[in-house]
Design a protein around this motif. Structure first.
Motif, PDB file in Angstrom:
ATOM      1  N   PRO A  27       0.978  -1.074  -0.161  1.00  0.00           N
ATOM      2  CA  PRO A  27      -0.076  -0.030  -0.241  1.00  0.00           C
ATOM      3  C   PRO A  27       0.914   1.389  -0.026  1.00  0.00           C
ATOM      4  O   PRO A  27       0.170   2.264  -0.588  1.00  0.00           O
TER       5      PRO A  27
ATOM      6  N   HIS B  23       1.604   1.856  -3.454  1.00  0.00           N
ATOM      7  CA  HIS B  23       0.352   2.355  -4.328  1.00  0.00           C
ATOM      8  C   HIS B  23      -0.072   3.802  -3.759  1.00  0.00           C
ATOM      9  O   HIS B  23      -0.324   4.421  -4.793  1.00  0.00           O
ATOM     10  N   GLU B  24       0.482   4.086  -2.717  1.00  0.00           N
ATOM     11  CA  GLU B  24       0.066   5.565  -2.269  1.00  0.00           C
ATOM     12  C   GLU B  24       0.627   6.542  -3.006  1.00  0.00           C
ATOM     13  O   GLU B  24       0.408   7.613  -3.756  1.00  0.00           O
TER      14      GLU B  24
ATOM     15  N   ALA C 114      -2.512   7.596  -5.562  1.00  0.00           N
ATOM     16  CA  ALA C 114      -3.102   8.364  -4.813  1.00  0.00           C
ATOM     17  C   ALA C 114      -3.790   9.721  -5.738  1.00  0.00           C
ATOM     18  O   ALA C 114      -2.912  10.372  -6.377  1.00  0.00           O
TER      19      ALA C 114
ATOM     20  N   SER D  73      -5.414  -1.720  -1.302  1.00  0.00           N
ATOM     21  CA  SER D  73      -4.785  -0.652  -0.488  1.00  0.00           C
ATOM     22  C   SER D  73      -6.032   0.691  -0.856  1.00  0.00           C
ATOM     23  O   SER D  73      -6.477   0.600  -1.607  1.00  0.00           O
ATOM     24  N   VAL D  74      -6.397   1.198   0.350  1.00  0.00           N
ATOM     25  CA  VAL D  74      -7.399   2.113   0.261  1.00  0.00           C
ATOM     26  C   VAL D  74      -6.577   3.480   0.455  1.00  0.00           C
ATOM     27  O   VAL D  74      -6.103   3.904   1.399  1.00  0.00           O
ATOM     28  N   LEU D  75      -6.764   4.418  -0.560  1.00  0.00           N
ATOM     29  CA  LEU D  75      -6.202   5.684  -0.842  1.00  0.00           C
ATOM     30  C   LEU D  75      -7.364   6.693  -0.730  1.00  0.00           C
ATOM     31  O   LEU D  75      -7.849   7.090  -1.627  1.00  0.00           O
TER      32      LEU D  75
ATOM     33  N   GLN E 175      -6.954  11.166   4.418  1.00  0.00           N
ATOM     34  CA  GLN E 175      -6.867  10.147   5.541  1.00  0.00           C
ATOM     35  C   GLN E 175      -5.584   9.287   5.455  1.00  0.00           C
ATOM     36  O   GLN E 175      -5.125   9.299   4.459  1.00  0.00           O
TER      37      GLN E 175
ATOM     38  N   THR F 156      -3.470   6.093   4.574  1.00  0.00           N
ATOM     39  CA  THR F 156      -3.727   5.033   3.817  1.00  0.00           C
ATOM     40  C   THR F 156      -3.629   3.703   4.551  1.00  0.00           C
ATOM     41  O   THR F 156      -3.052   3.379   5.676  1.00  0.00           O
TER      42      THR F 156
ATOM     43  N   GLY G 230      -4.546  -0.824   4.144  1.00  0.00           N
ATOM     44  CA  GLY G 230      -4.539  -1.991   3.155  1.00  0.00           C
ATOM     45  C   GLY G 230      -4.460  -3.184   4.090  1.00  0.00           C
ATOM     46  O   GLY G 230      -4.084  -3.510   5.172  1.00  0.00           O
TER      47      GLY G 230
ATOM     48  N   SER H 245      -0.529   2.349   9.993  1.00  0.00           N
ATOM     49  CA  SER H 245      -1.880   2.508   9.314  1.00  0.00           C
ATOM     50  C   SER H 245      -2.396   1.317   8.795  1.00  0.00           C
ATOM     51  O   SER H 245      -3.705   0.992   8.780  1.00  0.00           O
ATOM     52  N   VAL H 246      -1.673   0.592   8.054  1.00  0.00           N
ATOM     53  CA  VAL H 246      -1.959  -0.414   7.395  1.00  0.00           C
ATOM     54  C   VAL H 246      -1.658  -1.652   8.064  1.00  0.00           C
ATOM     55  O   VAL H 246      -2.484  -2.575   8.200  1.00  0.00           O
TER      56      VAL H 246
END
Length: 369
Positions: A149, A152-153, A157, A175-177, A181, A183, A185, A353-354
């Motif tokens: 992630p 990916h960011e 992003a 992965s949540v971008l 906020q 990141t 994943g 955070s991941v």
């Protein structure tokens, strides 16, 4: 023109082979400049499959597989460099994931095991090699996964949209971008692992090309409901999983009598299971902003999977990372080139955070050339 080249090497849970790519970090964002693939030798794949399915082996066998994988990585790298007219001196470092044979982050003594002797890789290629990326994160309280992630960011992003990168390998992870906020994943479900195992069992094929077999089947609603009742889906993130959970033994336990169904109907249901289990998670992430789903990995080539994602996610733009500049087959290999770059420069490469780690750390063990 100045180049700053790192070589990423990845062999995943599908056991199909070794992905290789060269990333140029003199570019901003980094640019993929070459990529290739080496199929897994059949005898090595058979031995690895047996090890992954049983979770048991002798120390002699484990040591020999570790050695054989090291040689496979080294030979693949040397052949790749020759094919692309590159020399060892052109590459700053290799980032090699190794082959995960067990991942157990939640027990009393959390651990993860990736094999493939990186001393052999460094010795046979003449290039500094970096591996064992997961255990430092676990040492500071993280899950050791997923690791991509942060990469990916940096690549995908955007402040204008919610972007989710969905890697569909043996396991599906995201992965949540999200704008403004941290990141996040995590692994969300199985990917191709069950579909691949099922068609191999019934048709001796590695995978269901273009979902041709699944398309001949009919959905089994009661089996789908049973599969979706898996407790893993209710766990909060960060979380990770693998073939030690999602395997044919698990599938058999989810049905009173699996043999009562036509095999092609089970295959169609497995496609739907992968899709719906991922979609259920993605719907919890929807926002007012534009929602973009970027699929990558082998599952992004499955037209039935991609069709169902589009149908079940009407608020999302569903496409692949290839449309955004990074070939779907080499996203993970590119991430390990990035991880190697971060380690050489002693830069943090995990995201607490991941993974749930207590602090950012630079991941990977260096094997000098």
């Amino acid at each position: 023109m100045t180049k700053n080249l790192y070589l990423g090497v990845m062999s995943g849970t599908s056991l199909d082979g070794v992905d290789l790519c060269v990333m140029d970090f003199a570019k901003n964002p980094p640019k993929l400049t070459a990529c290739g693939f080496t199929p897994m030798p059949e005898d090595l794949r058979t031995d690895l499959s047996q090890l992954l399915k049983s979770g048991e082996t002798s120390l002699q066998t484990l040591g020999e597989i570790d050695h054989r994988l090291g040689l496979l990585y080294a030979e693949s790298i040397n052949r790749f460099l020759t094919e692309h007219q590159l020399s060892a001196s052109d590459i700053q470092a290799i980032g090699c994931h190794g082959q995960t044979v067990w991942h157990s982050p939640n027990g009393k003594f959390p651990f993860t095991i990736q094999i493939g002797d990186m001393n052999l890789v460094a010795a046979h290629t003449g290039i500094t090699t970096i591996a064992d990326f997961r255990r430092k994160d676990m040492a500071v309280g993280g899950q050791g996964a997923p690791l991509v992630p942060a990469f990916h960011e940096g690549i995908f992003a955007s402040p204008e949209r919610l972007t989710v990168v969905l890697n569909i390998g043996g396991i599906s992870n995201i992965s949540v971008l999200a704008p403004q906020q941290p990141t996040i994943g995590y692994d969300v479900s199985v990917g191709n692992a069950l579909m691949d195992s099922w068609i191999e069992l019934h048709q001796a094929k590695r995978y269901d090309k273009n979902a041709e077999w699944a398309k001949t089947g009919t959905l089994i609603p009661e089996l789908l409901d049973s599969l979706l009742d898996e407790p893993f889906f209710k766990l909060p993130a960060p979380k990770s999983t693998g073939r030690e959970l999602f395997n044919l033994e698990w599938l058999a336990k989810k049905s009173v009598n699996l043999t009562a169904y036509r095999p092609e109907d089970v295959q169609r249901t497995l496609v739907e299971f992968t899709t719906q289990s991922v979609v259920n998670e993605l719907k919890t992430l929807e926002s007012e902003k534009q929602c973009l789903l970027l699929a990558c990995g082998g599952g992004a080539r499955n037209p039935l999977l991609m069709q169902r994602f589009s149908e079940l996610l009407p608020k999302w733009t569903v496409t692949t990372t290839s449309e955004y500049g990074l070939d779907i087959d080499y996203v993970e290999a590119a991430a390990f080139a990035w991880l190697a770059y971060q380690r050489v420069h002693n830069l943090a490469s995990n995201l607490p955070s991941v993974t749930g780690a207590k602090e950012p750390v630079s991941l990977g063990v260096i094997y000098p050339k």
